[in-house]
Motif scaffolding. Structure first.
Motif, short mmCIF file in Angstrom:
data_model
loop_
_atom_site.label_atom_id
_atom_site.label_comp_id
_atom_site.label_asym_id
_atom_site.label_seq_id
_atom_site.Cartn_x
_atom_site.Cartn_y
_atom_site.Cartn_z
N ASN A 267 0.85 -1.20 0.00
CA ASN A 267 0.00 0.00 0.00
C ASN A 267 0.89 1.25 0.00
N ASP A 268 1.34 1.61 -1.19
CA ASP A 268 2.25 2.76 -1.31
C ASP A 268 1.69 3.86 -2.21
N ASN A 269 0.42 3.75 -2.58
CA ASN A 269 -0.19 4.77 -3.43
C ASN A 269 -1.41 5.36 -2.73
N THR B 67 -9.47 6.77 -7.85
CA THR B 67 -8.69 5.61 -8.28
C THR B 67 -7.53 5.41 -7.32
N ASP B 68 -7.19 4.13 -7.12
CA ASP B 68 -6.04 3.77 -6.31
C ASP B 68 -5.26 2.72 -7.11
N LYS C 99 -6.83 -1.18 -2.54
CA LYS C 99 -7.51 -0.45 -3.62
C LYS C 99 -8.89 0.02 -3.21
N GLN C 100 -9.44 -0.54 -2.12
CA GLN C 100 -10.78 -0.18 -1.68
C GLN C 100 -10.73 1.21 -1.02
N VAL C 101 -11.57 2.13 -1.54
CA VAL C 101 -11.51 3.54 -1.14
C VAL C 101 -12.89 4.00 -0.69
N PRO D 111 -3.67 2.87 6.50
CA PRO D 111 -4.43 3.47 5.40
C PRO D 111 -3.78 4.76 4.93
N LEU D 112 -3.95 5.00 3.64
CA LEU D 112 -3.46 6.24 3.04
C LEU D 112 -4.66 7.06 2.56
N SER D 113 -4.50 8.36 2.58
CA SER D 113 -5.62 9.23 2.20
C SER D 113 -5.09 10.42 1.41
#
Length: 821
Positions: free
Chosen positions: A343-345, A374-375, A382-384, A432-434
């Motif tokens: 999870n780097d994007n 988009t992720d 990828k779930q956003v 998580p990333l945001s």
């Protein structure tokens, strides 16, 4: 030509009913499939999406069709419901060597929102020539090689697929070598050169061969390579790998020099013939060589640069191992590296459309923006989820991979003209990333606010005799809307005031609200009036408000006192006084009025000229002329008096009246002499004295009667009621009386009647009650009550409220006036 929803299986014998079932199922699931050859010209029709989706062509402009692709490039576009080629399509660039090249499109429609997936298969055309990795191959073959020995040569590379790829190899005629197979193998990337006849270095140390590769396209294309064979002394063992294919997993973003795999190839020869060197074969792409490095001695493959799952999720490397002996023969294997996602994007927020500004009267659930998130990661990474900050009149609605920003409450531009909406997208990775994106939503104005005056009514005082066109006041209204909705126009509402249209009195400048006088006002004719001003904005429909302007005309001293008695007809009034009259006897009374009001109407009476200044005096306020002493014997028998009547204006104005006073002798009382009785039928009927007395008495009586008749005629003029300057005739007084209305000479609030007898010797003075009803009616005209106050010798009328008058209208009478009563 493109075909929707049909797979490429028409050449197989499949029942038609099964194909129709697949077609309807595909359409029901929203999956449409077209095909188009690569290198098609721009504008080539791919498919009629409107027909395949059953859309009404006439509604296409309102449905706002949008076509997006995963690659981000717009190879195809839509026009009038048809998909067209938008730019050059190269299947080899787009799909590399994949057998099936499919361009995934997403078609979005609005009103109502619809989402359809469209697959466009890119068909291969024979646009590439077979090409060997090298133009020349150098083979060193030991002479000890046995017939049947095989020597691999790299396949010719043709980016085309199917029949357009390499289908046949030909070797130039020779007696020692032949091809193992004329057709390329599906399991290997090489063709094998087979030794048919043993080599003899002494006879032929070199052999030159031409290898030709031909595809099956129309027309067919060919490529050639030279094979230079050098015959060496024998080194009859080749390196051998443990496996022909190696698979390994590698975390993306692995650090530099991280070990991926260590390969091992063995050679049974000894010495330099048994030492193995590892290297990438020429078939390994350059981009793979840039990411991974190979240790030629140990066979270790390590990370050379950043490994990104989102760029490529797997890598294939072709490795060759060669010994150091003479005429080494390379052994080959394939290494497949599968990249594991991290999870780097951060999620990427894309604003597809924004409807700004939004009308402030928009209904709830009005779509403001269409957003996609988009992720580039995969799986849970990828779930956003997408959210906005609380407290805004908006909310987020999800629609498959898209989100819509809609209104959740009514908007008010006058409260908030624009909203900064911060979109926050957060994925389900660990951690998580945001990401955030702020959009500005402007609120469009609607004409929902009428103009508002700064005051509901305006009170203006203007001096009479003003110049036409003079500015009276400025009415000002504000509108909370903007632009045309806030552009205010001022107009005067047409209404009658005192029977005359108000538009003949005043006008208002439409853009500034400045009120101008159209005529010169006369206080004596018009003391006050009002009019209404309408402020109307330029919205559709327009809104308006009305304000009332009260105009009060102030008096100027522009009227001189007018003398009512004696009449100003050029004749002089003659009064009589008995010679034995007591001091203070009333001779006559001068009555005057002034058409002005207030201080300008206060008059005083002064004795300007007289034959004998010590004999007569004039009361300053009543105008009564009286004697100051008895008439002396040496005084004249007639006097001329000039009375000056002057008001208190600035500057003061005056009028004069001239009165003649005649002194009458007192008749002697004669006692009858009984001795001198005139008998009837006597010869001497009258004596001379008697005759003189009769003549004198008759003359006196005649003069008296003429004086009374003249006074009676003059004093029977119609009664004048003066309310300021407006004279209204009233009923006549009883005979032998004249009434004087004090409305002109005093303040309009005081009326008094003076009744003078014909002989001017006696007079009655009646003080009439203050006409408060008239002022109450004026007060009622503006809807405000009127209160009266009497304090310290003065009467005051207070108009309560500022809508009629800003100041108290005060009616005063001085202490001196109180003494008159």
């Amino acid at each position: 030509m493109a075909v929707a929803g049909i797979c490429d299986c028409l050449d197989k014998k499949v029942p038609l009913s099964f194909l129709l079932l697949l077609l309807f199922c595909g359409l029901a699931l929203g999956q449409i499939r077209y095909s188009v050859p690569e290198e098609s010209e721009s504008g080539t029709i791919v498919g009629d999406i409107a027909q395949d989706l059953g859309l009404d062509v006439r509604k296409i402009p309102t449905r706002k069709i949008k076509v997006t692709s995963d690659s981000g490039k717009r190879y195809v576009d839509h026009k009038n419901g048809k998909l067209l080629v938008n730019e050059r399509i190269d299947r080899e660039t787009l799909c590399d060597t994949s057998a099936a090249c499919v361009l995934n499109l997403e078609v979005l429609l609005e009103d109502p929102n619809e989402d359809h997936n469209v697959e466009v298969e890119i068909l291969d055309v024979n646009d590439n020539t077979p090409q060997f990795p090298r133009d020349e191959y150098q083979l060193e073959i030991t002479e000890s090689a046995l017939p049947g020995s095989r020597f691999p040569i790299e396949h010719a590379q043709d980016p085309d697929i199917g029949t357009n790829s390499v289908r046949l190899y030909r070797l130039s005629p020779n007696e020692h070598f032949a091809l193992d197979s004329n057709k390329p193998s599906l399991n290997t990337k090489h063709i094998e050169l087979v030794l048919k006849k043993p080599l003899d270095r002494e006879l032929a140390p070199y052999h030159q061969l031409i290898l030709t590769a031909t595809d099956a396209g129309t027309p067919a294309r060919t490529g050639t390579a030279k094979i230079n064979v050098r015959v060496l002394d024998s080194n009859d063992n080749n390196p051998v790998f443990d496996s022909s294919v190696y698979k390994v997993k590698l975390l993306e973003n692995s650090p530099k020099d991280n070990l991926v795999i260590k390969l091992k190839a063995t050679d049974q020869d000894e010495g330099t013939n048994g030492e193995v060197l590892y290297s990438f074969s020429s078939y390994t792409p350059d981009r793979v060589r840039q990411i991974f490095s190979m240790d030629t001695n140990t066979g270790e493959i390590r990370v050379k640069s950043n490994v990104d799952y989102e760029d490529t999720n797997s890598y294939e490397m072709y490795i060759q191992a060669m010994d150091k002996g003479p005429a080494p023969v390379a052994a080959h294997c394939k290494v497949v590296v599968e990249v594991v996602d991290v999870n780097d994007n951060v999620p990427e927020i894309v604003l597809s459309s924004l409807s700004s500004p939004v009308r402030e009267d928009a209904r709830a659930d009005t779509v403001v923006a269409l957003i996609s998130v988009t992720d580039r990661d995969s799986g849970p990474n990828k779930q956003v989820t997408l959210e906005i900050q609380p407290g805004l009149p908006f909310k987020i609605k999800s629609f498959r991979n898209y989100y819509t920003l809609v209104t959740s409450a009514f908007l008010d531009r006058e409260t908030t003209a624009a909203y900064n909406v911060t979109l926050s997208a957060t994925d389900a990775g660990n951690p998580p990333l945001s990401s955030q994106k702020t959009i500005q939503v402007d609120v469009a104005d609607v004409n929902d606010n009428p103009p508002r005056f700064e005051q509901t009514s305006y009170t203006v005082y203007v001096m009479e005799n003003n110049a036409p066109g003079a500015s009276l006041c400025t009415v000002k209204a504000q509108d909370a809307d903007v632009n045309e909705n806030a552009r205010i126009t001022y107009t005067v509402l047409n209404d009658n005031n005192h029977g005359i249209p108000v538009t003949s009195y005043v006008s208002v400048k439409a853009d500034t609200g400045v009120a101008y006088a159209l005529r010169s006002f006369d206080y004596e004719s018009l003391r006050e009036f009002h009019f209404q001003v309408k402020a109307q904005d330029g919205g559709i429909p327009p809104l308006s408000r009305v304000a009332t302007v009260y105009i009060y005309i102030m008096d100027q001293n522009d009227h001189a006192p007018e003398i009512v008695s004696p009449p100003a007809n050029g004749t002089r009034l003659t009064e009589t006084v008995q010679k034995n009259a007591e001091p203070g006897s009333l001779i006559t009374k001068v009555v005057a009025y002034d058409a002005d009001a207030g201080q300008n109407a206060w008059v005083v009476y002064l004795l300007d000229q007289a034959s004998d200044l010590d004999l007569f005096k004039v009361h300053e306020h009543t105008g009564e002329i009286r004697t100051t002493r008895r008439v002396l014997e040496d005084n004249s028998t007639s006097f001329s008096l000039t009375v000056l009547v002057r008001d208190h204006g600035e500057p003061p104005l005056s009028s004069t009246a001239t009165i003649n006073v005649a002194v009458m002798e007192v008749p002697l009382k004669v006692t009858p002499d009984p001795k001198r009785i005139i008998r009837p039928h006597s010869s001497l009927l009258f004596s001379n004295v008697t005759l003189y007395l009769i003549v004198a008495l008759s003359a006196t009586t005649f003069v008296f009667l003429v004086t009374v008749v003249v006074l009676f005629c003059h004093r029977r003029k119609p009664r004048l009621l003066f309310d300021g300057a407006v004279a209204v005739p009233s009923a006549y007084l009883p005979p032998n009386y004249a009434e004087v209305d004090g409305a002109g000479t005093l303040r309009s609030s005081y009326n008094y009647d003076a009744y003078l007898t014909s002989g001017s010797r006696t007079s009655d003075f009646k003080f009439v009650k203050w006409n408060a009803l008239q002022h109450m009616r004026r007060g009622d005209r503006c809807g405000k009550p009127l209160s009266f106050i009497r304090s310290e010798g003065q009467w005051s009328a207070n108009f309560q409220g500022s809508s009629l008058m800003e100041k108290n209208a005060t009616v005063k009478s001085t202490r001196r006036m109180g003494n008159w009563l």
